[in-house]
Write a protein that holds these residues in place. Structure first.
Motif, short mmCIF file in Angstrom:
data_model
loop_
_atom_site.label_atom_id
_atom_site.label_comp_id
_atom_site.label_asym_id
_atom_site.label_seq_id
_atom_site.Cartn_x
_atom_site.Cartn_y
_atom_site.Cartn_z
N PRO A 22 -29.53 -11.67 49.08
CA PRO A 22 -30.41 -11.95 47.94
C PRO A 22 -31.81 -11.37 48.11
O PRO A 22 -32.45 -10.98 47.13
N VAL A 23 -32.30 -11.32 49.35
CA VAL A 23 -33.64 -10.77 49.61
C VAL A 23 -33.54 -9.80 50.78
O VAL A 23 -32.94 -10.11 51.81
N THR A 24 -34.12 -8.62 50.60
CA THR A 24 -34.16 -7.64 51.69
C THR A 24 -35.60 -7.24 51.95
O THR A 24 -36.42 -7.16 51.03
N GLY A 25 -35.89 -7.00 53.22
CA GLY A 25 -37.23 -6.61 53.62
C GLY A 25 -37.29 -6.49 55.13
O GLY A 25 -36.33 -6.79 55.83
N PRO A 26 -38.42 -6.06 55.66
CA PRO A 26 -38.56 -5.91 57.11
C PRO A 26 -38.62 -7.27 57.79
O PRO A 26 -38.96 -8.28 57.17
N GLU A 27 -38.29 -7.29 59.06
CA GLU A 27 -38.39 -8.51 59.85
C GLU A 27 -39.75 -8.61 60.55
O GLU A 27 -40.11 -9.66 61.06
N GLU A 28 -40.47 -7.49 60.56
CA GLU A 28 -41.77 -7.47 61.24
C GLU A 28 -42.70 -6.49 60.54
O GLU A 28 -42.28 -5.42 60.12
N VAL A 29 -43.96 -6.87 60.40
CA VAL A 29 -44.98 -6.03 59.78
C VAL A 29 -46.23 -6.11 60.67
O VAL A 29 -46.54 -7.16 61.23
N VAL A 30 -46.93 -4.97 60.80
CA VAL A 30 -48.14 -4.92 61.61
C VAL A 30 -49.34 -4.61 60.71
O VAL A 30 -49.26 -3.73 59.84
N ALA A 31 -50.44 -5.31 60.92
CA ALA A 31 -51.65 -5.09 60.12
C ALA A 31 -52.86 -5.13 61.03
O ALA A 31 -52.88 -5.82 62.06
N GLY A 32 -53.91 -4.38 60.67
CA GLY A 32 -55.16 -4.39 61.41
C GLY A 32 -56.10 -5.47 60.90
O GLY A 32 -56.05 -5.86 59.72
N LEU A 33 -56.94 -5.98 61.77
CA LEU A 33 -57.91 -7.00 61.39
C LEU A 33 -58.77 -6.52 60.22
O LEU A 33 -59.24 -5.39 60.20
N GLY A 34 -58.96 -7.38 59.22
CA GLY A 34 -59.81 -7.06 58.09
C GLY A 34 -59.16 -6.22 57.02
O GLY A 34 -59.75 -5.98 55.97
N SER A 35 -57.95 -5.77 57.27
CA SER A 35 -57.29 -4.89 56.29
C SER A 35 -56.56 -5.71 55.23
O SER A 35 -56.50 -6.94 55.29
N CYS A 36 -56.01 -4.99 54.27
CA CYS A 36 -55.11 -5.59 53.29
C CYS A 36 -53.70 -5.17 53.69
O CYS A 36 -53.45 -4.00 53.97
N VAL A 37 -52.78 -6.12 53.75
CA VAL A 37 -51.41 -5.80 54.15
C VAL A 37 -50.45 -6.13 53.02
O VAL A 37 -50.60 -7.12 52.31
N LEU A 38 -49.48 -5.25 52.83
CA LEU A 38 -48.41 -5.49 51.87
C LEU A 38 -47.14 -5.76 52.67
O LEU A 38 -46.71 -4.93 53.47
N ILE A 39 -46.56 -6.95 52.48
CA ILE A 39 -45.30 -7.31 53.13
C ILE A 39 -44.20 -7.10 52.10
O ILE A 39 -44.03 -7.89 51.19
N PRO A 40 -43.46 -5.99 52.21
CA PRO A 40 -42.53 -5.63 51.14
C PRO A 40 -41.24 -6.44 51.16
O PRO A 40 -40.73 -6.82 52.21
N CYS A 41 -40.73 -6.73 49.99
CA CYS A 41 -39.40 -7.32 49.85
C CYS A 41 -38.92 -7.11 48.43
O CYS A 41 -39.71 -6.88 47.51
N CYS A 42 -37.62 -7.16 48.25
CA CYS A 42 -37.05 -7.12 46.91
C CYS A 42 -35.89 -8.10 46.85
O CYS A 42 -35.29 -8.43 47.88
N TYR A 43 -35.60 -8.60 45.67
CA TYR A 43 -34.50 -9.56 45.51
C TYR A 43 -33.44 -9.00 44.58
O TYR A 43 -33.70 -8.13 43.75
N ASN A 44 -32.23 -9.53 44.74
CA ASN A 44 -31.10 -9.17 43.89
C ASN A 44 -30.29 -10.44 43.64
O ASN A 44 -29.93 -11.14 44.57
N LEU A 45 -30.04 -10.73 42.35
CA LEU A 45 -29.38 -11.98 41.98
C LEU A 45 -27.88 -11.82 41.75
O LEU A 45 -27.29 -12.53 40.95
N CYS A 46 -27.27 -10.90 42.47
CA CYS A 46 -25.84 -10.68 42.35
C CYS A 46 -25.05 -11.98 42.55
O CYS A 46 -24.08 -12.26 41.85
N GLN A 47 -25.49 -12.82 43.50
CA GLN A 47 -24.72 -14.02 43.85
C GLN A 47 -24.73 -15.08 42.76
O GLN A 47 -23.90 -15.99 42.78
N VAL A 48 -25.67 -14.99 41.82
CA VAL A 48 -25.70 -15.99 40.76
C VAL A 48 -25.09 -15.47 39.46
O VAL A 48 -25.11 -16.15 38.43
#
Length: 271
Positions: A22-48
């Motif tokens: 239902p949801v896919t994305g990375p298991e780990e993300v790295v960001a620098g102090l003070g930065s803006c970080v995007l934690i990517p993910c997408c969903y798919n409702l095939c199961q419903v």
């Protein structure tokens, strides 16, 4: 760094034998102090099933399962169900053409559920969870899912990634090298650039590029360098520079090139 791979094996008008997660994305993300970080993910409702109802999404910090409530609890960063949000967090779908319901070419509703977290602090490091809840059009097929990801915070921005793995080059044979960084926050302006003798050789070509065999949503930022290596590039350094909005280099990745000579004459001329 884990690549964010979002692959949908969908046949219009027919249900696949096995639904994707239902949801896919990375298991780990790295960001620098003070930065803006995007934690990517997408969903798919095939199961419903082919429901047009969009899911409720909650991003939690340090999620823990509560057996009494039969749900995950944690620091609530943002929720599409209650409009609750932290001053530093938002779900990217708010500025994205996704989510969207099923269409003639998309069998199931899918969407972007990426988290944008600004002004990253040391205490932001740790585990995060995207809680998805979707009601099904079919009895007893309601969906509850938690996708976990670990955010690591460093003193400096993470270095770009070089592609492919180090390998010898052959003089006179056209070579393509790639450099990429994970998706950036929408408000961030970052660029990549090559630096080194190989990037300045006559005929060298730099262009936008996406890592092969990876469908990333949102897309990674990448550039490629196509050039004909010569013996003089052997043991020279080639760097990929990550630059901020002010044009200054904030991180870089460097590789020493190995160039092999294919003919005896070449080796004689360039001992």
């Amino acid at each position: 760094m884990w690549f964010f791979i979002c692959l949908f094996f969908l046949i219009p008008g027919a249900a696949p034998a096995v639904c994707p997660k239902p949801v896919t994305g990375p298991e780990e993300v790295v960001a620098g102090l003070g930065s803006c970080v995007l934690i990517p993910c997408c969903y798919n409702l095939c199961q419903v099933g082919s429901s047009t109802r969009l899911p409720a999404l909650r991003w939690l910090q340090k999620p823990v399962y509560d057996h009494d409530r039969r749900d995950y609890l944690g620091g609530l960063l943002v929720s599409t169900a209650t409009s609750a949000t932290s001053s530093r967090a938002r779900i990217r779908l708010a500025v994205s053409p996704w989510p969207h319901p099923p269409t003639a070419t998309t069998a199931y509703a899918e969407g972007d559920c990426s988290l944008v977290l600004s002004h990253v602090r040391a205490e932001d490091a740790g585990e995060y969870g995207l809680r998805l809840e979707a009601n099904s059009s079919r009895p007893r097929h309601d969906l509850r899912w938690l996708h976990k990801v670990v955010l690591n915070v460093t003193d400096v921005p993470p270095a770009p990634h070089l592609w492919p793995d180090p390998q010898p080059l052959v003089e006179g044979h056209t070579t393509t090298l790639g450099c990429w960084v994970p998706p950036a926050c929408p408000e961030d302006t970052v660029t990549l650039a090559w630096d080194g003798p190989a990037s300045k050789v006559a005929g060298a070509k730099v262009q936008a590029w996406t890592p092969p065999d990876h469908a990333m949503v949102p897309s990674a930022i990448g550039i490629s360098l196509g050039f004909n290596p010569t013996w003089y590039h052997d043991k020279s350094n080639l760097s990929c520079l990550l630059r901020g909005a002010d044009g200054k280099t904030v991180a870089q990745a460097t590789r020493q090139l190995q160039v092999h000579c294919e003919t005896w004459g070449c080796a004689y001329v360039h001992p």
